[in-house]
Design a protein around this motif. Structure first.
Motif: not given
Length: 113
Positions: A1-4, A62-63, A105
């Motif tokens: 899962m990508k951290f948006q 950025r993450p 979020r």
């Protein structure tokens, strides 16, 4: 899962880190005058944390900025070994940090309800 990363997360996260930078910078004189910590150690910890807060705030697009921000929270709690009040304030800022991510979020609809 990508951290948006969302714009709200950046704003809230930067606000928390900005206020935290002020607080951790101010532990330097307290550590020296009240707790008798050597100036070299107090400056390294206080100003070092201040700089880390600012760098993390700058990297929030950025993450990796969120990883660094989380490291700052752990280090702020550990600063309680120099200034015991930082145990409490570090936990407060860590709670604000976590809350800012989840609230932003949720508000922006990134997470499911």
């Amino acid at each position: 899962m990508k951290f948006q990363v969302t714009p709200g997360m950046r704003r809230l996260g930067a606000s928390v880190l900005g206020l935290e930078a002020i607080v951790v910078g101010l532990i330097t004189p307290v550590a020296i005058s009240v707790n008798g910590v050597t100036p070299a150690l107090a400056v390294t910890v206080g100003i070092g944390l201040l700089v880390l807060c600012l760098v993390a705030a700058g990297l929030l697009k950025r993450p990796i900025g969120y990883v660094l921000g989380t490291v700052v929270q752990v280090l702020a709690i550990c600063a309680g070994f120099l200034v015991p009040t930082m145990f409490f304030l570090g936990v407060v800022f860590a709670a604000l940090w976590i809350t800012s991510i989840f609230v932003a979020r949720r508000v922006e609809g990134v997470t499911s309800r």
